[in-house]
Design a protein around this motif. Structure first.
Motif, PDB file in Angstrom:
ATOM      1  N   LEU A  45       0.827  -1.205   0.000  1.00 35.26           N
ATOM      2  CA  LEU A  45       0.000   0.000   0.000  1.00 35.26           C
ATOM      3  C   LEU A  45       0.865   1.262   0.000  1.00 35.26           C
ATOM      4  CD1 LEU A  45      -2.702  -1.094   2.593  1.00 35.26           C
ATOM      5  CD2 LEU A  45      -3.054  -0.749   0.144  1.00 35.26           C
ATOM      6  N   GLU A  46       2.044   1.184   0.612  1.00 33.06           N
ATOM      7  CA  GLU A  46       2.900   2.359   0.738  1.00 33.06           C
ATOM      8  C   GLU A  46       3.653   2.706  -0.543  1.00 33.06           C
ATOM      9  OE1 GLU A  46       5.044   3.524   4.440  1.00 33.06           O
ATOM     10  OE2 GLU A  46       6.773   2.779   3.274  1.00 33.06           O
ATOM     11  N   ALA A  47       4.096   1.712  -1.285  1.00 33.60           N
ATOM     12  CA  ALA A  47       4.933   1.976  -2.463  1.00 33.60           C
ATOM     13  C   ALA A  47       4.296   2.969  -3.438  1.00 33.60           C
ATOM     14  CB  ALA A  47       5.292   0.667  -3.159  1.00 33.60           C
ATOM     15  N   PRO A  48       3.034   2.800  -3.822  1.00 31.90           N
ATOM     16  CA  PRO A  48       2.439   3.783  -4.738  1.00 31.90           C
ATOM     17  C   PRO A  48       2.323   5.181  -4.116  1.00 31.90           C
ATOM     18  CG  PRO A  48       1.099   1.792  -4.637  1.00 31.90           C
ATOM     19  CD  PRO A  48       2.137   1.672  -3.581  1.00 31.90           C
ATOM     20  N   LEU A  49       2.052   5.247  -2.821  1.00 35.24           N
ATOM     21  CA  LEU A  49       1.969   6.546  -2.142  1.00 35.24           C
ATOM     22  C   LEU A  49       3.316   7.262  -2.170  1.00 35.24           C
ATOM     23  CD1 LEU A  49      -0.162   5.912   1.078  1.00 35.24           C
ATOM     24  CD2 LEU A  49      -0.622   7.583  -0.721  1.00 35.24           C
ATOM     25  N   GLN A  50       4.369   6.502  -1.941  1.00 35.32           N
ATOM     26  CA  GLN A  50       5.717   7.080  -1.962  1.00 35.32           C
ATOM     27  C   GLN A  50       6.014   7.643  -3.352  1.00 35.32           C
ATOM     28  OE1 GLN A  50       8.040   7.827   0.094  1.00 35.32           O
ATOM     29  NE2 GLN A  50       8.125   6.400   1.788  1.00 35.32           N
ATOM     30  N   ARG A  51       5.708   6.853  -4.381  1.00 32.06           N
ATOM     31  CA  ARG A  51       5.991   7.288  -5.756  1.00 32.06           C
ATOM     32  C   ARG A  51       5.155   8.509  -6.142  1.00 32.06           C
ATOM     33  NH1 ARG A  51       5.956   1.711  -6.628  1.00 32.06           N
ATOM     34  NH2 ARG A  51       3.817   1.789  -7.407  1.00 32.06           N
ATOM     35  N   ALA A  52       3.875   8.476  -5.864  1.00 31.12           N
ATOM     36  CA  ALA A  52       2.969   9.523  -6.343  1.00 31.12           C
ATOM     37  C   ALA A  52       2.954  10.774  -5.464  1.00 31.12           C
ATOM     38  CB  ALA A  52       1.544   8.971  -6.451  1.00 31.12           C
ATOM     39  N   ALA A  53       3.076  10.592  -4.144  1.00 35.02           N
ATOM     40  CA  ALA A  53       2.870  11.732  -3.246  1.00 35.02           C
ATOM     41  C   ALA A  53       4.031  11.977  -2.288  1.00 35.02           C
ATOM     42  CB  ALA A  53       1.579  11.516  -2.445  1.00 35.02           C
ATOM     43  N   PHE A  58       2.025   5.587   6.887  1.00 32.66           N
ATOM     44  CA  PHE A  58       1.745   6.188   8.197  1.00 32.66           C
ATOM     45  C   PHE A  58       1.443   7.683   8.058  1.00 32.66           C
ATOM     46  CE2 PHE A  58       2.913   8.045  12.307  1.00 32.66           C
ATOM     47  CZ  PHE A  58       2.168   7.261  13.163  1.00 32.66           C
ATOM     48  N   GLU A  59       2.217   8.374   7.246  1.00 28.82           N
ATOM     49  CA  GLU A  59       1.979   9.802   7.043  1.00 28.82           C
ATOM     50  C   GLU A  59       0.622  10.040   6.373  1.00 28.82           C
ATOM     51  OE1 GLU A  59       6.580  11.378   6.511  1.00 28.82           O
ATOM     52  OE2 GLU A  59       5.484  10.607   4.765  1.00 28.82           O
ATOM     53  N   TYR A  60       0.319   9.240   5.354  1.00 25.26           N
ATOM     54  CA  TYR A  60      -0.974   9.388   4.678  1.00 25.26           C
ATOM     55  C   TYR A  60      -2.119   9.131   5.658  1.00 25.26           C
ATOM     56  CZ  TYR A  60      -5.050   8.707   1.863  1.00 25.26           C
ATOM     57  OH  TYR A  60      -6.326   8.814   1.385  1.00 25.26           O
ATOM     58  N   LEU A  61      -2.017   8.055   6.432  1.00 27.82           N
ATOM     59  CA  LEU A  61      -3.082   7.742   7.390  1.00 27.82           C
ATOM     60  C   LEU A  61      -3.242   8.851   8.417  1.00 27.82           C
ATOM     61  CD1 LEU A  61      -2.479   3.923   7.919  1.00 27.82           C
ATOM     62  CD2 LEU A  61      -4.312   5.024   6.605  1.00 27.82           C
ATOM     63  N   THR A 133      -4.534   7.782  -5.293  1.00 27.76           N
ATOM     64  CA  THR A 133      -3.504   6.741  -5.367  1.00 27.76           C
ATOM     65  C   THR A 133      -3.743   5.696  -4.290  1.00 27.76           C
ATOM     66  OG1 THR A 133      -1.871   8.256  -6.274  1.00 27.76           O
ATOM     67  CG2 THR A 133      -1.018   6.301  -5.137  1.00 27.76           C
ATOM     68  N   HIS A 134      -4.005   6.155  -3.081  1.00 28.73           N
ATOM     69  CA  HIS A 134      -4.253   5.224  -1.978  1.00 28.73           C
ATOM     70  C   HIS A 134      -5.512   4.396  -2.231  1.00 28.73           C
ATOM     71  CE1 HIS A 134      -4.204   3.539   1.997  1.00 28.73           C
ATOM     72  NE2 HIS A 134      -5.414   4.003   2.227  1.00 28.73           N
ATOM     73  N   LEU A 135      -6.563   5.043  -2.690  1.00 27.95           N
ATOM     74  CA  LEU A 135      -7.820   4.330  -2.941  1.00 27.95           C
ATOM     75  C   LEU A 135      -7.671   3.268  -4.027  1.00 27.95           C
ATOM     76  CD1 LEU A 135     -10.302   7.298  -2.661  1.00 27.95           C
ATOM     77  CD2 LEU A 135     -10.043   5.384  -1.066  1.00 27.95           C
TER      78      LEU A 135
END
Length: 172
Positions: A45-53, A58-61, A133-135
């Motif tokens: 779940l984290e890898a796409p968040l890291q790439r996109a945002a 943890f930070e996104y949550l 991205t997360h969704l």
């Protein structure tokens, strides 16, 4: 012992411990399935968040939970529970968010011992931009492979396994 099916011998001179309840085959299957999810899913779940945002999960949550709270404000203790993080870890993340202008912290006007984290407009814009991205990841990795009955079962199981500190009230 991952499988927990064999019985270890006590060390020399050690009193035999109470006999553990060893896992049956279906208990082992349930346990190994759960632990695989717990260990592997966060990274996926984290890898796409890291790439996109440029955000960790943890930070996104953290940003997401504040954004979904009334007035975009949340007690730090409640936020720590919702993000499954310690108060010290959360404080470090929120401090970085304050430096970026995404979050402001202040004492609760009703109880000065409690700290409130409040999302700024810039922080809200950041979480809104990262949400798609997360969704997509949540849908692809968790929800879409499950049918409605499986999703209801997952929700029931999660509720039964959820832990919540007593000072935060009943589980949602």
């Amino acid at each position: 012992m991952t499988g927990m099916t064999s019985r270890p011998l006590p060390d020399e001179g050690e009193e035999p411990a109470e006999e553990p309840r060893w896992l049956s085959a279906d208990e082992k299957e349930a346990w190994t399935g759960l632990i695989s999810l717990v260990l592997l899913l966060p990274g996926r779940l984290e890898a796409p968040l890291q790439r996109a945002a440029g955000l960790t999960l943890f930070e996104y949550l953290t940003l997401s939970h504040i954004s979904e709270s009334p007035g975009r404000r949340l007690r730090m203790s409640e936020l720590a529970h919702l993000t499954s993080g310690s108060l010290s870890r959360l404080s470090n993340v929120v401090k970085r968010f304050e430096q970026r202008g995404w979050v402001e912290r202040h004492p609760d006007p009703d109880d000065g011992r409690i700290t409130i984290a409040a999302l700024t407009e810039e922080g809200f814009a950041r979480v809104v931009a990262a949400a798609p991205t997360h969704l997509r990841s949540v849908r692809a990795l968790v929800l879409d492979p499950l049918g409605p009955a499986d999703r209801r079962a997952l929700a029931r199981i999660s509720a039964k396994l959820r832990t919540r500190p007593s000072d935060l009230g009943a589980a949602n």
